[in-house]
Design a protein around this motif. Sequence first.
Motif, PDB file in Angstrom:
ATOM      1  N   HIS A 302       7.760   4.960   3.852  1.00 19.36           N
ATOM      2  CA  HIS A 302       6.934   6.055   4.374  1.00 19.36           C
ATOM      3  C   HIS A 302       5.517   5.962   3.824  1.00 19.36           C
ATOM      4  CE1 HIS A 302       5.456  10.212   4.855  1.00 19.36           C
ATOM      5  NE2 HIS A 302       6.283  10.264   5.902  1.00 19.36           N
ATOM      6  N   ARG A 303       5.395   5.688   2.536  1.00 24.90           N
ATOM      7  CA  ARG A 303       4.059   5.549   1.949  1.00 24.90           C
ATOM      8  C   ARG A 303       3.317   4.363   2.562  1.00 24.90           C
ATOM      9  NH1 ARG A 303       5.559   6.384  -4.503  1.00 24.90           N
ATOM     10  NH2 ARG A 303       6.742   8.341  -4.234  1.00 24.90           N
ATOM     11  N   PHE A 304       4.050   3.256   2.782  1.00 22.98           N
ATOM     12  CA  PHE A 304       3.430   2.082   3.402  1.00 22.98           C
ATOM     13  C   PHE A 304       2.939   2.390   4.815  1.00 22.98           C
ATOM     14  CE2 PHE A 304       4.121  -1.456   6.375  1.00 22.98           C
ATOM     15  CZ  PHE A 304       3.159  -2.350   5.911  1.00 22.98           C
ATOM     16  N   LEU A 305       3.792   3.074   5.605  1.00 19.61           N
ATOM     17  CA  LEU A 305       3.417   3.399   6.983  1.00 19.61           C
ATOM     18  C   LEU A 305       2.226   4.354   7.023  1.00 19.61           C
ATOM     19  CD1 LEU A 305       6.928   3.805   8.686  1.00 19.61           C
ATOM     20  CD2 LEU A 305       5.317   1.917   8.930  1.00 19.61           C
ATOM     21  N   GLU A 306       2.154   5.273   6.076  1.00 18.58           N
ATOM     22  CA  GLU A 306       1.011   6.181   6.034  1.00 18.58           C
ATOM     23  C   GLU A 306      -0.290   5.430   5.776  1.00 18.58           C
ATOM     24  OE1 GLU A 306       1.984   9.314   3.199  1.00 18.58           O
ATOM     25  OE2 GLU A 306       2.265  10.666   4.900  1.00 18.58           O
ATOM     26  N   ARG A 307      -0.196   4.338   4.999  1.00 17.60           N
ATOM     27  CA  ARG A 307      -1.392   3.519   4.771  1.00 17.60           C
ATOM     28  C   ARG A 307      -1.664   2.592   5.940  1.00 17.60           C
ATOM     29  NH1 ARG A 307       1.151   2.853  -0.319  1.00 17.60           N
ATOM     30  NH2 ARG A 307       1.794   0.752   0.316  1.00 17.60           N
ATOM     31  N   ALA A 308      -0.564   2.089   6.578  1.00 17.96           N
ATOM     32  CA  ALA A 308      -0.716   1.097   7.632  1.00 17.96           C
ATOM     33  C   ALA A 308      -1.150   1.713   8.964  1.00 17.96           C
ATOM     34  CB  ALA A 308       0.597   0.331   7.826  1.00 17.96           C
ATOM     35  N   ILE A 309      -0.672   2.925   9.255  1.00 15.28           N
ATOM     36  CA  ILE A 309      -1.023   3.586  10.511  1.00 15.28           C
ATOM     37  C   ILE A 309      -2.269   4.423  10.274  1.00 15.28           C
ATOM     38  CG2 ILE A 309      -0.278   5.179  12.315  1.00 15.28           C
ATOM     39  CD1 ILE A 309       2.595   4.458  11.643  1.00 15.28           C
ATOM     40  N   PRO A 310      -3.400   4.063  10.869  1.00 18.17           N
ATOM     41  CA  PRO A 310      -4.649   4.786  10.590  1.00 18.17           C
ATOM     42  C   PRO A 310      -4.584   6.222  11.071  1.00 18.17           C
ATOM     43  CG  PRO A 310      -4.938   3.307  12.450  1.00 18.17           C
ATOM     44  CD  PRO A 310      -3.582   3.015  11.883  1.00 18.17           C
ATOM     45  N   GLN A 311      -5.031   7.120  10.207  1.00 18.02           N
ATOM     46  CA  GLN A 311      -5.016   8.539  10.555  1.00 18.02           C
ATOM     47  C   GLN A 311      -6.247   8.943  11.351  1.00 18.02           C
ATOM     48  OE1 GLN A 311      -4.712  11.178   7.227  1.00 18.02           O
ATOM     49  NE2 GLN A 311      -4.341  12.976   8.482  1.00 18.02           N
ATOM     50  N   ASP A 312      -7.388   8.351  10.978  1.00 17.10           N
ATOM     51  CA  ASP A 312      -8.648   8.750  11.597  1.00 17.10           C
ATOM     52  C   ASP A 312      -9.291   7.581  12.314  1.00 17.10           C
ATOM     53  OD1 ASP A 312      -9.120  10.557   8.614  1.00 17.10           O
ATOM     54  OD2 ASP A 312      -8.491  11.382  10.534  1.00 17.10           O
ATOM     55  N   LYS A 313      -8.537   6.948  13.183  1.00 17.35           N
ATOM     56  CA  LYS A 313      -9.048   5.789  13.907  1.00 17.35           C
ATOM     57  C   LYS A 313     -10.263   6.196  14.747  1.00 17.35           C
ATOM     58  CE  LYS A 313      -7.500   1.994  16.836  1.00 17.35           C
ATOM     59  NZ  LYS A 313      -6.386   1.426  17.590  1.00 17.35           N
ATOM     60  N   GLY A 314     -11.321   5.432  14.574  1.00 19.79           N
ATOM     61  CA  GLY A 314     -12.537   5.760  15.307  1.00 19.79           C
ATOM     62  C   GLY A 314     -13.502   6.559  14.469  1.00 19.79           C
ATOM     63  N   TYR A 315     -13.071   6.996  13.275  1.00 17.42           N
ATOM     64  CA  TYR A 315     -13.933   7.762  12.382  1.00 17.42           C
ATOM     65  C   TYR A 315     -13.844   7.166  10.971  1.00 17.42           C
ATOM     66  CZ  TYR A 315     -13.850  11.130  16.174  1.00 17.42           C
ATOM     67  OH  TYR A 315     -13.958  11.725  17.385  1.00 17.42           O
ATOM     68  N   PRO A 316     -14.203   5.862  10.840  1.00 18.53           N
ATOM     69  CA  PRO A 316     -14.000   5.202   9.558  1.00 18.53           C
ATOM     70  C   PRO A 316     -14.831   5.776   8.438  1.00 18.53           C
ATOM     71  CG  PRO A 316     -15.336   3.833  11.030  1.00 18.53           C
ATOM     72  CD  PRO A 316     -14.852   4.990  11.831  1.00 18.53           C
ATOM     73  N   GLN A 317     -15.957   6.408   8.753  1.00 16.88           N
ATOM     74  CA  GLN A 317     -16.821   6.938   7.717  1.00 16.88           C
ATOM     75  C   GLN A 317     -16.514   8.395   7.384  1.00 16.88           C
ATOM     76  OE1 GLN A 317     -18.808   4.848   6.210  1.00 16.88           O
ATOM     77  NE2 GLN A 317     -18.128   3.228   7.616  1.00 16.88           N
ATOM     78  N   GLY A 318     -15.569   8.983   8.072  1.00 16.94           N
ATOM     79  CA  GLY A 318     -15.254  10.390   7.858  1.00 16.94           C
ATOM     80  C   GLY A 318     -14.625  10.623   6.511  1.00 16.94           C
ATOM     81  N   PRO A 319     -14.801  11.810   5.963  1.00 17.86           N
ATOM     82  CA  PRO A 319     -14.201  12.127   4.664  1.00 17.86           C
ATOM     83  C   PRO A 319     -12.710  12.291   4.786  1.00 17.86           C
ATOM     84  CG  PRO A 319     -15.204  14.082   5.609  1.00 17.86           C
ATOM     85  CD  PRO A 319     -15.547  12.955   6.522  1.00 17.86           C
TER      86      PRO A 319
END
Length: 366
Positions: A302-319
Amino acid sequence: MSCNDQASGASLNIRGLLCNAGAGAAAGAIAATFVCPLDVIKTRLQVHGLPPAQKGSVIVTSLQNIVRNEGFRGMYRGLSPTILALLPNWAVYFTSYEQLKGLLRSRADGCNELTTLGNIIAAAGAGAATAISTNPLWVVKTRLQTQGMRPDVVPYKSVFSALTRITHEEGIRGLYSGIVPSLAGVSHVAIQFPAYEKIKSYMAEKDNTTVDKLSPGNVAIASSISKIIASVMTYPHEVIRSRLQEQGQAKNIGVQYAGVVDCTKKVFQKEGIPGFYRGCATNLLRTTPSAVITFTSYEMIHRFLERAIPQDKGYPQGPKSNEFKPRPEASEIDVKNGTGKGHPPSQSNMKSSSIPLGNKEQLTRH
């Protein structure tokens, strides 16, 4: 599974579902493969009891008999339906459990930890959903694992063959034989998961960290202790369930049970209290490492998938979500756009700053 992640995950989001379902399915498959030989022995002890003139270790003797009479493949009878059942089993369970926790938390105090009652409700609800959706596959698994001890019945050739024959010969009722004790088995997860959460919280507090940063060793300890407690307290329902699921394949052999109450009475009259704990030691040897493998694998995957699946795709500079501070950022945006402090922000800026990053992602995906 941090506090902020769970608060934002109260609303169904694709990323959270993928992480929970993927980690749960993978963890279940890994655990099933490791402990299948012990699962075969446990199921046969539940259904047929101890073999006559038993000498020495039950586990060792049973393994020797299986290899001698059925070959190495006999140790892995029922593995296919077990994996087929565990893939949706843990995928459905962990997903339902996390979503119910998020729902209950959103109705409480947001980020506060759930009470023991809240964890029990979430665990029981997820357990009921899982039992109903996977019961036919568990019936098939039980019969495939025990048919080697029934030389006078026509064996099932495969999972599909078993499902087809059971449906044709016994109907939907056959596929859902044992569903009542399975639903009673919800008490197992209603004990196990709250205990697991409490032990994790205690360890995190002791180590001055958070539950989502516990080491694999701590996760293994928490999962093994909670599993042993729940297994010992709820084991009798597994014996009743296995006997009800198995009897349909051998209608003219042995004791016939009219239902849960009848089965309970006959087991007690014939075997007493020990009859309800047949295979319990084997079960603990199987379920404890299985729980350790399942829960530890789930947490790590689960921890790996949370890192592997981008949460904010398209907003790489977002906080990051836990660094998001609406007021300071809104004033900074105003200054950058020339509106200055004290002037109302433009309508477009208000809309941009009022949508959390997770929701922006959902909007772009849909």
